[in-house]
Scaffold this active site. Structure first.
Site, PDB file in Angstrom:
ATOM      1  N   HIS A 132       0.832  -1.201   0.000  1.00  0.00           N
ATOM      2  CA  HIS A 132       0.000   0.000   0.000  1.00  0.00           C
ATOM      3  C   HIS A 132       0.867   1.252   0.000  1.00  0.00           C
ATOM      4  O   HIS A 132       0.925   1.978  -0.996  1.00  0.00           O
ATOM      5  CB  HIS A 132      -0.951  -0.009   1.203  1.00  0.00           C
ATOM      6  CG  HIS A 132      -1.785   1.235   1.294  1.00  0.00           C
ATOM      7  ND1 HIS A 132      -1.997   1.896   2.485  1.00  0.00           N
ATOM      8  CD2 HIS A 132      -2.445   1.941   0.341  1.00  0.00           C
ATOM      9  CE1 HIS A 132      -2.757   2.943   2.253  1.00  0.00           C
ATOM     10  NE2 HIS A 132      -3.052   2.991   0.962  1.00  0.00           N
ATOM     11  N   HIS A 140      -1.688   1.050   8.173  1.00  0.00           N
ATOM     12  CA  HIS A 140      -3.135   1.095   7.894  1.00  0.00           C
ATOM     13  C   HIS A 140      -3.764  -0.289   7.996  1.00  0.00           C
ATOM     14  O   HIS A 140      -4.826  -0.535   7.437  1.00  0.00           O
ATOM     15  CB  HIS A 140      -3.389   1.710   6.510  1.00  0.00           C
ATOM     16  CG  HIS A 140      -2.621   2.957   6.247  1.00  0.00           C
ATOM     17  ND1 HIS A 140      -1.524   2.996   5.417  1.00  0.00           N
ATOM     18  CD2 HIS A 140      -2.764   4.206   6.742  1.00  0.00           C
ATOM     19  CE1 HIS A 140      -1.022   4.220   5.398  1.00  0.00           C
ATOM     20  NE2 HIS A 140      -1.755   4.976   6.195  1.00  0.00           N
TER      21      HIS A 140
HETATM   22  S1  FES Z   1       1.171   1.122   4.312  1.00  0.00           S
HETATM   23 FE1  FES Z   1       0.427  -0.848   4.807  1.00  0.00          FE
HETATM   24  S2  FES Z   1      -1.706  -0.632   4.811  1.00  0.00           S
HETATM   25 FE2  FES Z   1      -0.970   1.334   4.316  1.00  0.00          FE
END
Ligand code: FES
Length: 174
Positions: free
Chosen positions: A103, A122
């Site tokens: 992500h 997150h």
């Molecule tokens: S950086 Fe891993 S869920 Fe956002």
């Protein structure tokens, strides 16, 4: 429609649908510069073949934190003690993954009780028993998996990565 124009029409249609005529439509120049032009289109650099550990260095339920293909790319080498998807070794239970979340690059923590990598930023989760499958969170790509080879002596080598390490345009830096 005459027979000739009908054949031409059908051939043209096949080219449009399959794109099969694109290569044959290009002129064969035979210039020496063609080989150079082709090589600049190759963006994949060869992966290093790096010995990680020996089979006997791994215990069931263990995570080893290493790096591959360079020191700026942390990975986890895992042995589950039971067969897992894409698992290597005599028990088909050894896998390795990038520790950077797909992500936004959070550094993942492997948790043995879930068999998954957890992102502290997150809260994405990647299932290490299912090829790094994204199972929850905002990440849309699965976790890049390190390709492993095990030789006759039982040495485990990293030889490539399936998927793009977060933050890179190429896994192997020039
Ligand atoms: S950086 Fe891993 S869920 Fe956002």
């Amino acid at each position: 429609m005459s027979d000739l124009s009908r054949r031409h029409f059908l051939k043209l249609g096949a080219c449009v649908v399959g794109g099969a005529c694109a290569a044959s439509a290009l002129p064969e120049t035979g210039h020496a510069g063609d080989a150079v032009a082709a090589s600049t289109l190759t963006t994949t650099l060869p992966y290093p073949r790096v010995k990680l550990v020996h089979l006997t260095d791994l215990k069931a339920g263990q995570e080893l934190r290493l790096s591959y293909p360079d020191n700026a790319s942390p990975i986890s080498l895992l042995k589950f003690g039971k067969p897992v998807l894409t698992g290597m070794g005599p028990d088909q239970d050894i896998v390795a993954f990038s520790r950077y979340c797909t992500h936004m690059g959070g550094t993942l923590q492997f948790k043995a009780d879930t068999g998954a990598f957890h992102c502290p930023l997150h809260y994405a989760m990647f299932d290490a028993q299912k090829g790094g499958l994204t199972v929850i969170g905002q990440a849309t790509d699965n976790l890049p998996q390190v390709e492993l080879e095990i030789d006759a002596k039982g040495d485990i080598y990293a030889v490539g990565i399936k998927g793009l390490i977060y933050g890179r345009q190429a896994n192997v830096l020039a």
